[in-house]
Write a protein that holds these residues in place. Structure first.
Motif, PDB file in Angstrom:
ATOM      1  N   SER A 264     -79.528 -36.068  46.841  1.00  0.00           N
ATOM      2  CA  SER A 264     -79.607 -37.252  47.703  1.00  0.00           C
ATOM      3  C   SER A 264     -79.619 -37.039  49.099  1.00  0.00           C
ATOM      4  O   SER A 264     -78.605 -36.519  49.558  1.00  0.00           O
ATOM      5  N   PRO A 265     -80.426 -37.418  49.878  1.00  0.00           N
ATOM      6  CA  PRO A 265     -80.338 -37.208  51.441  1.00  0.00           C
ATOM      7  C   PRO A 265     -79.136 -37.826  52.070  1.00  0.00           C
ATOM      8  O   PRO A 265     -78.572 -37.880  52.953  1.00  0.00           O
ATOM      9  N   TYR A 266     -78.609 -39.080  51.220  1.00  0.00           N
ATOM     10  CA  TYR A 266     -77.271 -39.720  52.025  1.00  0.00           C
ATOM     11  C   TYR A 266     -75.709 -38.828  51.420  1.00  0.00           C
ATOM     12  O   TYR A 266     -74.896 -39.229  51.920  1.00  0.00           O
TER      13      TYR A 266
ATOM     14  N   GLN B  14     -74.266 -33.407  53.619  1.00  0.00           N
ATOM     15  CA  GLN B  14     -75.223 -32.266  53.970  1.00  0.00           C
ATOM     16  C   GLN B  14     -74.628 -30.870  54.165  1.00  0.00           C
ATOM     17  O   GLN B  14     -75.434 -29.806  54.392  1.00  0.00           O
TER      18      GLN B  14
END
Ligand code: PEP
Ligand code: MN
Length: 337
Positions: free
Chosen positions: A133-135, A138
């Protein structure tokens, strides 16, 4: 493809033929026996095929294995890859441990001290994290490399970290000792060529989520073909119909790979199972299946981990596992250096 030349061919003609093969950008590997008439050709299948019907060729054997440089058939001896003071491959069984992600200086310092005290040979930790998930977190990126360095250096632990982008290669070369190409990048061919085009850092290549073993070996072939022979394969579980565990750790892969390639093979039971309580038994099974070592997630407090806490061992469980692995390694003819 293997070529056997006609017997009694004039040596000058044979040499000229070999030069012709090389000029076509094929590597010609002489094979023992048959009076020096047998060769393995390494290179483009389309080009090798052109020589199959050459008048000097008595027989051409098209082998099923399209990888050559990583094949045990052409290099029977185990490749040994240096990791700090030890080697990966051969008789030793090594353990690389650390958190999924680099989070804070305190987390990294505490985990580095704990895994070193337990006898780990390398410190892992992701500064660049490939998250579904990009949320999700990172990773700290380049500043994470600094945290890794600060944590590892007092213990002289070699650092293993994932590279996601060839752009980060110069920064990695200054900071870490081993590159990891993750599951999601196993077939990122430009990244494979980039990590293969330098010889300073060995590369741990993780098997893709749904990659066949032949695809894994061909991905390794890209790195070796680009110039870097220090490649370590890693089985980390594959997608199957089973949902009880995060992935299905394929130990068939380990035993199979050891017969087909001279490259060392690691097992990652953390991503392979997704459950910390399964990590010790699967670590032992990996050793029994012939793996050359383990890549294990360890966190000072797994319940507070920013990623993959459910599959991370706490320092105490990791220490116990290391203690249990030592006599088992001996039983299987391996040493935990
Ligand atoms: C990791 O080792 O941190 C990782 C992301 O693993 P994989 O590429 O196997 O999912
Ligand atoms: Mn992880």
């Amino acid at each position: 493809m293997y070529l056997i030349l006609k017997p009694g061919l004039d040596p000058d003609l044979q040499n000229r033929f070999v030069e012709e093969l090389k000029a076509a950008r094929l590597e010609v590997v002489p094979l023992p026996g048959l009076n020096r008439r047998a060769f393995a050709l390494v290179g483009s299948p389309e080009i090798t095929e052109r020589f199959a019907t050459h008048p000097y060729v008595e027989e051409c054997i098209r082998d099923a294995a399209p990888y050559k440089r990583v094949a045990r058939a052409l290099h029977p001896h185990d490749t040994l890859v240096p990791l700090g003071d030890v080697s990966i491959g051969g008789d030793s069984f090594i353990v690389i441990a650390g958190p999924c992600a680099v989070e804070t200086p305190e987390q990294m310092q505490s985990v580095a001290a704990a895994v070193r005290a337990a006898g780990a040979h390398g410190l892992r930790g992701g500064a660049f994290k490939p998250r579904t998930s990009p949320y999700s977190f990172q990773g700290h990126g380049r500043s994470g490399l600094q945290l890794l360095r600060e944590a590892a250096s007092p213990h002289r632990l070699p650092i293993v970290t994932e590279i996601m982008d060839a752009e980060d290669l110069p920064a990695m070369m200054e900071s870490v000792q081993v590159l990891q190409v993750g599951t999601r990048n196993m077939q990122n061919f430009s990244l494979l060529k980039a990590v293969g085009s330098q010889k300073k850092l060995p590369v741990i290549l993780k098997r893709g989520l749904a990659a066949t073993l032949e695809e894994l070996l061909l991905a390794a072939e890209y790195i070796v073909d680009a110039g870097n022979e220090a490649v370590i394969l890693c089985e980390r579980g594959i997608r199957t119909f089973e949902t009880a565990t995060r992935n299905t750790l394929d130990l068939n892969a380990v035993a199979w790979l050891k017969t087909k390639t001279h490259l060392p093979v690691l097992v990652d039971p953390s991503h392979g199972t997704g459950l910390s309580e399964l990590v010790p038994p699967l670590s032992k099974a990996a050793l029994a299946a012939g793996a050359d070592g383990l890549l294990i997630e360890v966190h000072p407090d797994p319940t507070r981990a920013w990623s993959d806490g459910r599959q991370s061992l706490d320092p105490q469980s990791f220490t116990r596992l290391m203690r249990e692995l030592r006599p088992l390694a001996q039983l299987f003819g391996r040493t935990l250096p």
